[in-house]
Design an enzyme around this catalytic site. Structure first.
Site, PDB file in Angstrom:
ATOM      1  N   LYS A  52      -5.173   4.929   3.841  1.00  0.00           N
ATOM      2  CA  LYS A  52      -4.351   4.104   4.736  1.00  0.00           C
ATOM      3  C   LYS A  52      -4.984   2.755   5.105  1.00  0.00           C
ATOM      4  O   LYS A  52      -4.568   2.101   6.062  1.00  0.00           O
ATOM      5  CB  LYS A  52      -3.953   4.850   6.020  1.00  0.00           C
ATOM      6  CG  LYS A  52      -3.360   6.217   5.805  1.00  0.00           C
ATOM      7  CD  LYS A  52      -2.349   6.289   4.689  1.00  0.00           C
ATOM      8  CE  LYS A  52      -1.032   5.633   5.038  1.00  0.00           C
ATOM      9  NZ  LYS A  52      -0.101   5.715   3.867  1.00  0.00           N
ATOM     10  N   HIS A 115     -10.103   7.461  -3.571  1.00  0.00           N
ATOM     11  CA  HIS A 115     -10.492   7.431  -2.161  1.00  0.00           C
ATOM     12  C   HIS A 115     -11.849   8.085  -1.936  1.00  0.00           C
ATOM     13  O   HIS A 115     -12.242   8.265  -0.784  1.00  0.00           O
ATOM     14  CB  HIS A 115      -9.482   8.205  -1.311  1.00  0.00           C
ATOM     15  CG  HIS A 115      -8.157   7.542  -1.118  1.00  0.00           C
ATOM     16  ND1 HIS A 115      -8.014   6.236  -0.733  1.00  0.00           N
ATOM     17  CD2 HIS A 115      -6.900   8.034  -1.223  1.00  0.00           C
ATOM     18  CE1 HIS A 115      -6.723   5.959  -0.626  1.00  0.00           C
ATOM     19  NE2 HIS A 115      -6.034   7.028  -0.916  1.00  0.00           N
ATOM     20  N   SER A 145      -1.998   4.657  11.134  1.00  0.00           N
ATOM     21  CA  SER A 145      -1.287   4.757   9.866  1.00  0.00           C
ATOM     22  C   SER A 145      -1.468   6.159   9.269  1.00  0.00           C
ATOM     23  O   SER A 145      -0.516   6.761   8.748  1.00  0.00           O
ATOM     24  CB  SER A 145      -1.802   3.673   8.916  1.00  0.00           C
ATOM     25  OG  SER A 145      -1.084   3.664   7.723  1.00  0.00           O
ATOM     26  N   GLY A 264       2.760  -2.347   8.358  1.00  0.00           N
ATOM     27  CA  GLY A 264       1.855  -3.279   7.680  1.00  0.00           C
ATOM     28  C   GLY A 264       1.281  -4.347   8.591  1.00  0.00           C
ATOM     29  O   GLY A 264       1.073  -5.486   8.181  1.00  0.00           O
TER      30      GLY A 264
HETATM   31  P1  A3P Z   1       1.108   1.036   8.166  1.00  0.00           P
HETATM   32  O1  A3P Z   1       1.267   2.525   8.173  1.00  0.00           O
HETATM   33  O2  A3P Z   1       0.277   0.554   9.321  1.00  0.00           O
HETATM   34  O3  A3P Z   1       2.385   0.307   8.034  1.00  0.00           O
HETATM   35  P2  A3P Z   1      -2.493   2.865   1.879  1.00  0.00           P
HETATM   36  O4  A3P Z   1      -1.839   2.131   0.762  1.00  0.00           O
HETATM   37  O5  A3P Z   1      -3.971   2.822   1.868  1.00  0.00           O
HETATM   38  O6  A3P Z   1      -1.929   4.244   2.032  1.00  0.00           O
HETATM   39  O7  A3P Z   1      -2.139   2.056   3.220  1.00  0.00           O
HETATM   40  C1  A3P Z   1      -0.832   2.049   3.705  1.00  0.00           C
HETATM   41  C2  A3P Z   1      -0.757   1.011   4.782  1.00  0.00           C
HETATM   42  O8  A3P Z   1      -0.815  -0.296   4.213  1.00  0.00           O
HETATM   43  C3  A3P Z   1       0.547   1.103   5.555  1.00  0.00           C
HETATM   44  O9  A3P Z   1       0.246   0.660   6.863  1.00  0.00           O
HETATM   45  C4  A3P Z   1       1.386   0.109   4.774  1.00  0.00           C
HETATM   46  O10 A3P Z   1       2.523  -0.354   5.480  1.00  0.00           O
HETATM   47  C5  A3P Z   1       0.371  -1.008   4.564  1.00  0.00           C
HETATM   48  N1  A3P Z   1       0.720  -1.938   3.497  1.00  0.00           N
HETATM   49  C6  A3P Z   1       1.089  -1.660   2.240  1.00  0.00           C
HETATM   50  N2  A3P Z   1       1.368  -2.800   1.572  1.00  0.00           N
HETATM   51  C7  A3P Z   1       1.179  -3.814   2.432  1.00  0.00           C
HETATM   52  C8  A3P Z   1       1.309  -5.234   2.347  1.00  0.00           C
HETATM   53  N3  A3P Z   1       1.716  -5.846   1.234  1.00  0.00           N
HETATM   54  N4  A3P Z   1       1.019  -5.959   3.447  1.00  0.00           N
HETATM   55  C9  A3P Z   1       0.603  -5.375   4.592  1.00  0.00           C
HETATM   56  N5  A3P Z   1       0.457  -4.026   4.735  1.00  0.00           N
HETATM   57  C10 A3P Z   1       0.739  -3.265   3.663  1.00  0.00           C
END
Ligand code: A3P
Length: 300
Positions: A52, A115, A145, A264
């Protein structure tokens, strides 16, 4: 419309412990072992994160850069085929990804996501030192998240209240273990030429600048005339709408309960942390990070 929805009463298979670290059933011990023993190629590109922290974002950026900014090409293939998650599967409909990674063509660099913490990276990774992007995110937003993700991921035990997730997170009793150990593990190696440590918050502040930095690190500068289009493609709004990067057909998500791209943002933790949790977290953060030099923006 999402495919492969599991039944409403689907119960996640129990987590297991791999070398002392809590792991979801989606990452079986045999696959984690296979990933540790896998053959590394000198030209591999690895995208590593604590869950996350912006994995998907780092994967999409890497994919765009390595395709020379050819967005149309990138849009043709699901993200997990372009940048596979090596320790994922086999479970239910999800095959063992390490086999797919081993069979990837040799004429272009493989892009691989994991990870696992530093010490559990593949043995040959430690020897061959392929280029590795580490994306780090401030732990308060990472925790929120991660907690929210338990509500939409079929394979994670749903945690309804943050008050139940918070103690697990600070103790490292969550999947892939302690945020502190994971981040410090890579941070301590950030000066090695094969590692680039990038912060989620810096990408929020200046996506273009960080994409240029990442592209330079890969030795694949983005073509001048494509930079703006590439940056736009990697924004939250564009990725959320892109079926090739938004997991809208992922069999491991309950699409009725939410979307992978949630907010995000930087600072969403302020909507959930109590004053007491925040004070407790701040003192733990100070203690664990002392002397490391690793800092984060907790709001922008
Ligand atoms: P949130 O749950 O805070 O919205 P991962 O890919 O490591 O699982 O992380 C997911 C998190 O990254 C989520 O956060 C997701 O919305 C955010 N995320 C994915 N793409 C993004 C982008 N282009 N810009 C900003 N946040 C992004």
């Amino acid at each position: 419309m999402a495919k492969n929805q599991l039944p409403d009463d689907f119960k996640p298979p129990p987590d297991h412990f791999y070398k002392g670290i809590r792991m979801p059933a989606q990452m079986p011990a045999a696959s984690l072992d296979a990933a540790r023993e896998m053959e590394i190629r000198d030209d591999d590109i690895w995208v590593v994160t604590y869950p996350k922290a912006g994995t998907t974002w780092g994967q999409e950026i890497t994919s765009v850069i390595m395709e020379g900014g050819d967005i149309e090409k990138v849009k043709k293939t699901p993200l997990l085929e372009r940048v596979p998650y090596v320790e994922l599967g086999p479970i239910d409909q999800i095959p063992a990804t390490h086999k797919f990674v081993d069979a990837m063509p040799r004429d272009v660099p493989r892009l691989i996501r994991t990870h696992v913490p530093y010490d559990l990276m593949p043995k040959q990774w430690h020897e061959k030192k392929p280029k590795t992007l580490y994306v780090a995110r401030n732990p308060k937003d990472t925790a929120i998240s991660g907690w929210q993700f338990t509500k939409i991921n079929y394979y994670l035990e749903t945690v309804e209240n943050f008050s139940d997730f918070f103690p697990k997170f600070i103790e490292g009793d969550v999947i892939y273990g302690s945020w502190f150990d994971h981040n410090l593990g890579f941070w301590q190696h950030r000066h090695e030429p094969h590692i680039l440590f990038v912060k989620f918050e810096d990408m929020k502040k200046d996506l273009k600048g960080q994409m240029i930095r990442i592209a330079d690190f890969y030795g694949r500068p983005l073509p001048e005339d494509k930079i703006e289009e590439c940056v736009e493609h990697c924004t939250f709004d564009k990725m959320k709408k892109n079926p090739m990067s938004n997991y809208s057909a992922a069999p491991f998500l309950d699409h009725k309960k939410g979307t992978f791209h949630r907010k995000g943002e930087v600072g969403d933790w302020m909507n959930y942390f109590t004053v007491h949790q925040n004070e407790m977290f701040n003192s733990l953060f100070e203690e664990k990070m002392r002397g490391s030099g690793l800092t984060f923006d907790f709001e922008l």
